[in-house]
Design an enzyme around this catalytic site. Structure first.
Site, PDB file in Angstrom:
ATOM      1  N   GLY A  75       0.798  -1.214   0.000  1.00  0.00           N
ATOM      2  CA  GLY A  75       0.000   0.000   0.000  1.00  0.00           C
ATOM      3  C   GLY A  75       0.833   1.266   0.000  1.00  0.00           C
ATOM      4  CD  GLU A  88      -4.965  -0.332   3.851  1.00  0.00           C
ATOM      5  OE1 GLU A  88      -3.927   0.130   3.354  1.00  0.00           O
ATOM      6  OE2 GLU A  88      -5.012  -0.783   5.005  1.00  0.00           O
ATOM      7  CG  ASP A  89      -2.062  -3.326   1.508  1.00  0.00           C
ATOM      8  OD1 ASP A  89      -2.637  -4.125   2.277  1.00  0.00           O
ATOM      9  OD2 ASP A  89      -0.861  -3.041   1.620  1.00  0.00           O
ATOM     10  CE1 TYR A  90      -5.366 -11.239  -0.279  1.00  0.00           C
ATOM     11  CE2 TYR A  90      -7.160 -10.698   1.222  1.00  0.00           C
ATOM     12  CZ  TYR A  90      -6.582 -11.559   0.312  1.00  0.00           C
ATOM     13  OH  TYR A  90      -7.206 -12.730  -0.006  1.00  0.00           O
TER      14      TYR A  90
END
Length: 419
Positions: free
Chosen positions: A211, A236-238
Site C-alpha cells: 500500500g 486494506e491493500d490486500y
C-alpha cells in the site's frame, strides 16, 4: 534405522528443492530488475489514454524531518492533470501546518486539505482518507504514503503502465540515499531480500502489492463498494488488490521504485519493524514458520548438508561458497534496484549484508516469543485478543511472502495470492 535413512533422504531432497527454488527466485528478480526497472521514458510503452487525470490521496499523521521535502516532490510533478488531496485525521496534528505551508507556496497546484477524517470502520488509514476519496474528481486514484518521495516523471511512469487491461499499478518498495549505517542497513534489505520475494512473487502470478504507492481505477473500486468497503479490514491493500483482480483486471509494476525517505530511522527501529512484520505474517499464515529456511545462512546449511549427504562434498566449503554466491547475487540485485551508483562502499554493503542476514533468525524467534504488536494507533496481542486484526478472513486465501508493509497508520500485509 530405515526410518532414519528415509528421513535423511527426505531432508536431502528438501535441500535440493530449496536450492532450486531460491536460486530461481534470485534469477527472476535480477533479470526482472535489469529489464524492467529504471527505463527511460522513450522506452516505456505508451498508455491507452493520454493525459488521464489522477487524484492523489495522501494520508498524513505526525511529522518527521523529511516530511515537507517529501510532500513537496508531489507538488512539482511533471504531469498536466492531477490533484493532491492531503488527509489529516487530527486538527491539532503538526502535519496540518506543513500542508498549509505547501498550499501557500504552490497556489497554482490543484491541492486541498481535508481534516478530521470520517469514521467508517476499524481501519484508521481508510477513515483518514475517506473525505479525500469522496472529493476525488479523476478516474485514477493514487494512494501514496507520507514517507514516499517522487521524481518529476514518477506519475507519468505509473500512468504509462495503466494499459487497457491493467487495473492497478504499484511500485517496488525501496529506500532513498540517506546518511548513517542504519540507512545503509535498511537500503540493503530493501534492495536484496525484499525485492527477491516481491518480484519473484509477481513474476509467477502471485499478486504481491504494498500500500506504499498504488495507482488504481476509481470506477473499479467503486464497483467493489468504494473505499468504505475496505474499512472493515486492517489489511486494506490486500482486499483492494483482490477486489480489482476478482473483476478481471491485471496488475503492473512501475519502472520507478517507491522511494521511502523517512526522516526518522535507526538500527533499533529497523529491527522492531522487521519483528512487527514477522508477527503479522505468523498470525496470518502458519506456514510462515518455514520462512527462516529462505534466509542465506540457514538455507546454505541445509543445502550444504544435502550436498554432503548425496555427493560427499565438504559441507563447510559448500556453505562458504554458497554464501559467497548469494552475497554476490544480492549485490548485483541491489545495484540494479538502485539504478545508479550506491551511496556507500562495498565494505559498508558487506557489513550491512552480514548483519541483516545474521539478524534474520533472531528476528523470527523474537516474533514467536512475544505476540504483542504495536503501531501508531494501537497495541494488541495477535494470538490471544479477539480483536479485529484476527477477524480478517485471510487464512486459506492469503499468501504472505517475506515482505509485509506498515503504512502510515496501520499494519498491512502486502503479498497476496488471489484465488
Amino acid at each position: 534405522m530405515a526410518v532414519l535413512d528415509i528421513a535423511m533422504q527426505a531432508l536431502a531432497v528438501f535441500g535440493f528443492i530449496l536450492f532450486f527454488v531460491l536460486w530461481l527466485m534470485h534469477f527472476m528478480s535480477i533479470v526482472y530488475v535489469r529489464l524492467h526497472l529504471h527505463k527511460k521514458r522513450s522506452e516505456v510503452k505508451q498508455p491507452f489514454v493520454q493525459l488521464v487525470g489522477v487524484s492523489l490521496l495522501k494520508p498524513l499523521k505526525g511529522v518527521d524531518p523529511n516530511l515537507i521535502s517529501n510532500l513537496e516532490t508531489f507538488f512539482t510533478l511533471d504531469y498536466p492533470k492531477y490533484e493532491i488531496l492531503l488527509c489529516v485525521q487530527d486538527k491539532d496534528d503538526p502535519a496540518v501546518d506543513v500542508c498549509k505551508k505547501l498550499l501557500g507556496k504552490y497556489p497554482n497546484v490543484d491541492a486541498r486539505l481535508f481534516i478530521g477524517g470520517k469514521k467508517v470502520g476499524i481501519n484508521p488509514k481508510i477513515n483518514n482518507l475517506m473525505p479525500g476519496y469522496e472529493g476525488a474528481k479523476y478516474e485514477l486514484v493514487w494512494i501514496c504514503d507520507s514517507g514516499i518521495r517522487v521524481k518529476p516523471d514518477t506519475l507519468t511512469d505509473m500512468t504509462n503502465q495503466m494499459t487497457e487491461k491493467v487495473g492497478l499499478v504499484h511500485g517496488l518498495p525501496y529506500v532513498s540515499d540517506r546518511q548513517g549505517f542504519a540507512a545503509t542497513l535498511e537500503q540493503v534489505y530493501f534492495g536484496t531480500s525484499h525485492p527477491r520475494s516481491y518480484i519473484s512473487a509477481n513474476v509467477t502470478g502471485i499478486k504481491c502489492v504494498t500500500g506504499m504507492s498504488c495507482l488504481m481505477r476509481k470506477d473499479v473500486l467503486d464497483q467493489a463498494g468504494g473505499l468504505v468497503a475496505f474499512a472493515q479490514y486492517i489489511a486494506e491493500d490486500y482486499f483492494m488488490a483482490k477486489a480489482i483482480a476478482d473483476r478481471g483486471w491485471k496488475f503492473s509494476m512501475a519502472t520507478q521504485v517507491a522511494l521511502q525517505n523517512s526522516g526518522s530511522y535507526s538500527i533499533g527501529q529497523f529491527q522492531s519493524r522487521m519483528i512487527r512484520w514477522t508477527k503479522l505474517r505468523i498470525n496470518m499464515l502458519p506456514g510462515t514458520v518455514l520462512e527462516p529456511v529462505s534466509e542465506c545462512f540457514l538455507a546454505s546449511l541445509i543445502i550444504g548438508w544435502a550436498a554432503h549427504y548425496v555427493f560427499r562434498w565438504d559441507m563447510m566449503v559448500f556453505f562458504m561458497c554458497h554464501c559467497l554466491a548469494w552475497f554476490i547475487s544480492d549485490y548485483i540485485q541491489l545495484t540494479g534496484v538502485q539504478g545508479g551508483p550506491l551511496c556507500f562502499s562495498k565494505l559498508d554493503f558487506a557489513v550491512a549484508w552480514f548483519i541483516r542476514e545474521s539478524m534474520a533468525v533472531q528476528i523470527f524467534l523474537s516474533a514467536l516469543w512475544d505476540p504483542t504488536i504495536s503501531w501508531r494507533t494501537g497495541r494488541s496481542s495477535l494470538w490471544t485478543e479477539p480483536l479485529e486484526i484476527q477477524q480478517q478472513p485471510l487464512v486459506g486465501r492469503l499468501f504472505v511472502c517475506s515482505v509485509t508493509h506498515v503504512t502510515t497508520s496501520c499494519l498491512t500485509p502486502c503479498c497476496t495470492k488471489v484465488e
